[in-house]
Scaffold this motif. Structure first.
Motif, PDB file in Angstrom:
ATOM      1  N   PRO A  71      -8.116  49.271   1.767  1.00 16.27           N
ATOM      2  CA  PRO A  71      -9.030  48.493   2.630  1.00 16.27           C
ATOM      3  C   PRO A  71      -8.935  48.879   4.097  1.00 16.27           C
ATOM      4  O   PRO A  71      -9.950  48.944   4.790  1.00 16.27           O
ATOM      5  CB  PRO A  71      -8.599  47.040   2.404  1.00 16.27           C
ATOM      6  N   PHE A  72      -7.725  49.163   4.601  1.00 14.76           N
ATOM      7  CA  PHE A  72      -7.589  49.535   6.005  1.00 14.76           C
ATOM      8  C   PHE A  72      -8.245  50.879   6.277  1.00 14.76           C
ATOM      9  O   PHE A  72      -8.884  51.076   7.316  1.00 14.76           O
ATOM     10  CB  PHE A  72      -6.110  49.583   6.409  1.00 14.76           C
ATOM     11  N   LEU A  73      -8.082  51.805   5.362  1.00 21.40           N
ATOM     12  CA  LEU A  73      -8.720  53.111   5.524  1.00 21.40           C
ATOM     13  C   LEU A  73     -10.232  52.964   5.492  1.00 21.40           C
ATOM     14  O   LEU A  73     -10.956  53.543   6.315  1.00 21.40           O
ATOM     15  CB  LEU A  73      -8.266  54.063   4.418  1.00 21.40           C
ATOM     16  N   THR A  74     -10.736  52.157   4.560  1.00 20.05           N
ATOM     17  CA  THR A  74     -12.179  51.927   4.443  1.00 20.05           C
ATOM     18  C   THR A  74     -12.738  51.277   5.704  1.00 20.05           C
ATOM     19  O   THR A  74     -13.760  51.721   6.241  1.00 20.05           O
ATOM     20  CB  THR A  74     -12.471  51.024   3.229  1.00 20.05           C
ATOM     21  N   ILE A  75     -12.055  50.243   6.189  1.00 25.22           N
ATOM     22  CA  ILE A  75     -12.523  49.542   7.386  1.00 25.22           C
ATOM     23  C   ILE A  75     -12.431  50.456   8.608  1.00 25.22           C
ATOM     24  O   ILE A  75     -13.325  50.462   9.464  1.00 25.22           O
ATOM     25  CB  ILE A  75     -11.712  48.254   7.605  1.00 25.22           C
ATOM     26  N   GLY A  76     -11.356  51.254   8.691  1.00 24.04           N
ATOM     27  CA  GLY A  76     -11.212  52.178   9.812  1.00 24.04           C
ATOM     28  C   GLY A  76     -12.343  53.195   9.865  1.00 24.04           C
ATOM     29  O   GLY A  76     -12.908  53.460  10.928  1.00 24.04           O
ATOM     30  N   VAL A  77     -12.687  53.743   8.701  1.00 25.51           N
ATOM     31  CA  VAL A  77     -13.794  54.708   8.634  1.00 25.51           C
ATOM     32  C   VAL A  77     -15.105  54.033   9.010  1.00 25.51           C
ATOM     33  O   VAL A  77     -15.922  54.588   9.759  1.00 25.51           O
ATOM     34  CB  VAL A  77     -13.890  55.327   7.221  1.00 25.51           C
ATOM     35  N   PHE A  78     -15.307  52.810   8.528  1.00 21.19           N
ATOM     36  CA  PHE A  78     -16.551  52.088   8.827  1.00 21.19           C
ATOM     37  C   PHE A  78     -16.646  51.758  10.311  1.00 21.19           C
ATOM     38  O   PHE A  78     -17.701  51.909  10.927  1.00 21.19           O
ATOM     39  CB  PHE A  78     -16.638  50.817   7.987  1.00 21.19           C
ATOM     40  N   TYR A  79     -15.549  51.302  10.901  1.00 24.78           N
ATOM     41  CA  TYR A  79     -15.548  51.011  12.334  1.00 24.78           C
ATOM     42  C   TYR A  79     -15.821  52.279  13.138  1.00 24.78           C
ATOM     43  O   TYR A  79     -16.532  52.253  14.151  1.00 24.78           O
ATOM     44  CB  TYR A  79     -14.210  50.400  12.755  1.00 24.78           C
ATOM     45  N   GLY A  80     -15.236  53.386  12.697  1.00 22.99           N
ATOM     46  CA  GLY A  80     -15.477  54.654  13.378  1.00 22.99           C
ATOM     47  C   GLY A  80     -16.941  55.045  13.326  1.00 22.99           C
ATOM     48  O   GLY A  80     -17.520  55.476  14.331  1.00 22.99           O
ATOM     49  N   ALA A  81     -17.558  54.884  12.156  1.00 25.06           N
ATOM     50  CA  ALA A  81     -18.976  55.206  12.004  1.00 25.06           C
ATOM     51  C   ALA A  81     -19.840  54.273  12.853  1.00 25.06           C
ATOM     52  O   ALA A  81     -20.822  54.708  13.472  1.00 25.06           O
ATOM     53  CB  ALA A  81     -19.374  55.104  10.534  1.00 25.06           C
ATOM     54  N   THR A  82     -19.464  52.994  12.898  1.00 23.36           N
ATOM     55  CA  THR A  82     -20.208  52.024  13.713  1.00 23.36           C
ATOM     56  C   THR A  82     -20.108  52.374  15.193  1.00 23.36           C
ATOM     57  O   THR A  82     -21.103  52.318  15.933  1.00 23.36           O
ATOM     58  CB  THR A  82     -19.668  50.602  13.478  1.00 23.36           C
ATOM     59  N   THR A  83     -18.900  52.742  15.629  1.00 27.22           N
ATOM     60  CA  THR A  83     -18.696  53.121  17.031  1.00 27.22           C
ATOM     61  C   THR A  83     -19.542  54.341  17.380  1.00 27.22           C
ATOM     62  O   THR A  83     -20.169  54.391  18.452  1.00 27.22           O
ATOM     63  CB  THR A  83     -17.209  53.430  17.289  1.00 27.22           C
ATOM     64  N   TYR A  84     -19.570  55.315  16.488  1.00 24.11           N
ATOM     65  CA  TYR A  84     -20.374  56.514  16.738  1.00 24.11           C
ATOM     66  C   TYR A  84     -21.866  56.152  16.802  1.00 24.11           C
ATOM     67  O   TYR A  84     -22.599  56.688  17.645  1.00 24.11           O
ATOM     68  CB  TYR A  84     -20.146  57.548  15.648  1.00 24.11           C
ATOM     69  N   MET A  85     -22.311  55.241  15.940  1.00 25.95           N
ATOM     70  CA  MET A  85     -23.705  54.808  15.951  1.00 25.95           C
ATOM     71  C   MET A  85     -24.051  54.142  17.287  1.00 25.95           C
ATOM     72  O   MET A  85     -25.087  54.411  17.884  1.00 25.95           O
ATOM     73  CB  MET A  85     -23.971  53.830  14.808  1.00 25.95           C
ATOM     74  N   PHE A  86     -23.147  53.274  17.767  1.00 26.67           N
ATOM     75  CA  PHE A  86     -23.365  52.623  19.057  1.00 26.67           C
ATOM     76  C   PHE A  86     -23.477  53.659  20.173  1.00 26.67           C
ATOM     77  O   PHE A  86     -24.293  53.540  21.080  1.00 26.67           O
ATOM     78  CB  PHE A  86     -22.224  51.661  19.372  1.00 26.67           C
ATOM     79  N   TYR A  87     -22.617  54.675  20.109  1.00 29.28           N
ATOM     80  CA  TYR A  87     -22.601  55.705  21.150  1.00 29.28           C
ATOM     81  C   TYR A  87     -23.826  56.607  21.072  1.00 29.28           C
ATOM     82  O   TYR A  87     -24.484  56.878  22.088  1.00 29.28           O
ATOM     83  CB  TYR A  87     -21.330  56.539  21.012  1.00 29.28           C
ATOM     84  N   ASP A  88     -24.169  57.042  19.866  1.00 27.84           N
ATOM     85  CA  ASP A  88     -25.224  58.041  19.704  1.00 27.84           C
ATOM     86  C   ASP A  88     -26.625  57.436  19.721  1.00 27.84           C
ATOM     87  O   ASP A  88     -27.549  58.014  20.317  1.00 27.84           O
ATOM     88  CB  ASP A  88     -25.005  58.795  18.393  1.00 27.84           C
ATOM     89  N   LYS A  89     -26.792  56.277  19.102  1.00 26.05           N
ATOM     90  CA  LYS A  89     -28.126  55.692  18.955  1.00 26.05           C
ATOM     91  C   LYS A  89     -28.453  54.631  20.004  1.00 26.05           C
ATOM     92  O   LYS A  89     -29.613  54.472  20.388  1.00 26.05           O
ATOM     93  CB  LYS A  89     -28.282  55.078  17.558  1.00 26.05           C
ATOM     94  N   MET A  90     -27.442  53.895  20.455  1.00 24.90           N
ATOM     95  CA  MET A  90     -27.698  52.775  21.358  1.00 24.90           C
ATOM     96  C   MET A  90     -27.251  53.052  22.792  1.00 24.90           C
ATOM     97  O   MET A  90     -27.599  52.312  23.702  1.00 24.90           O
ATOM     98  CB  MET A  90     -27.000  51.509  20.835  1.00 24.90           C
ATOM     99  N   ASN A  91     -26.459  54.104  22.965  1.00 23.63           N
ATOM    100  CA  ASN A  91     -25.989  54.473  24.304  1.00 23.63           C
ATOM    101  C   ASN A  91     -25.389  53.274  25.035  1.00 23.63           C
ATOM    102  O   ASN A  91     -25.762  52.954  26.166  1.00 23.63           O
ATOM    103  CB  ASN A  91     -27.140  55.071  25.124  1.00 23.63           C
ATOM    104  N   ILE A  92     -24.438  52.600  24.386  1.00 19.89           N
ATOM    105  CA  ILE A  92     -23.861  51.393  24.967  1.00 19.89           C
ATOM    106  C   ILE A  92     -23.004  51.734  26.186  1.00 19.89           C
ATOM    107  O   ILE A  92     -22.511  52.855  26.316  1.00 19.89           O
ATOM    108  CB  ILE A  92     -23.025  50.606  23.936  1.00 19.89           C
ATOM    109  N   PRO A  93     -22.817  50.789  27.104  1.00 18.93           N
ATOM    110  CA  PRO A  93     -22.014  51.025  28.302  1.00 18.93           C
ATOM    111  C   PRO A  93     -20.582  51.439  27.949  1.00 18.93           C
ATOM    112  O   PRO A  93     -20.042  51.040  26.906  1.00 18.93           O
ATOM    113  CB  PRO A  93     -22.036  49.673  29.021  1.00 18.93           C
TER     114      PRO A  93
END
Length: 206
Positions: free
Chosen positions: A84-106
């Motif tokens: 579960p920790f590995l799964t959540i870590g990968v998902f959080y990483g993908a979410t962070t990349y989405m925020f950075y690449d698609k939403m250009n968050i501060p």
């Protein structure tokens, strides 16, 4: 009654809610940090954070419970934590990349998300040999983050919110000890890891 109260505290300060709470605290304490996101769009952003960092990971853990891979939502057994920790870590990483690449968050919000992701990965690695209190790591990570924010921006308006964060952090750690979910060493490991990593991430990179 005491056990019931400790369980309520543990649920309210569940680690999966920390990214949402941090985003909401930024909105409350320092909304200008969201710029250039329009002010009226901030609640929608927080809702997206809640869905992607709390709801979906919780559903993944529920699926692992259904398939008998983990025993409970808190994943209290060390030997059950890897998947579960590995799964959540990968998902959080993908979410962070989405925020950075698609939403250009501060940048401060991006640093917050990266810090949360790194914290999960580090706990995953440590959990191979040693059990760390994820509740303590999560809430004390929030405390470390906003300590750095308060020092960086030197605003007296942050004194009371920061006091409440530390109170919540203390109650959360106490609840895990009272419920017998963790030993003092496991709690201290979570406190030091969460606070140090989050404070350092915001202080040096935000």
């Amino acid at each position: 009654m005491r056990v019931f109260l400790m369980n309520i505290i543990s649920a309210v300060f569940h680690p999966l809610l920390m990214a949402t709470y941090s985003s909401a605290l930024f909105y409350w304490m320092l909304p200008e940090i969201y710029s250039p996101i329009p002010y009226k769009s901030i609640p929608m952003f927080i809702a997206v954070v809640f869905i992607t960092t709390a709801v979906i990971p919780a559903l993944s853990i529920a699926f692992l419970m259904f398939t008998k891979r983990v025993s409970n939502l808190d994943i209290t057994r060390r030997e059950e934590r890897s998947l579960p920790f590995l799964t959540i870590g990968v998902f959080y990483g993908a979410t962070t990349y989405m925020f950075y690449d698609k939403m250009n968050i501060p940048r401060p919000l991006l640093v917050m998300m990266i810090a949360v992701t790194v914290l999960i990965v580090v706990i995953f690695l440590i959990s191979i040999k040693f059990k760390v209190s994820v509740h303590s790591a999560g809430i004390w990570g929030v405390a470390g983050l906003f300590t750095a924010v308060a020092i960086r921006y030197l605003s007296v308006d942050m004194v009371w919110p920061l006091s409440l964060i530390f109170m919540g952090a203390g109650l959360t750690t106490m609840s895990r000890l009272e419920l017998g979910r963790h030993t003092p060493n496991e709690s201290w490991a979570g406190i030091i890891l969460g606070y140090t990593l989050s404070f350092s991430a915001f202080w040096f990179f935000a």
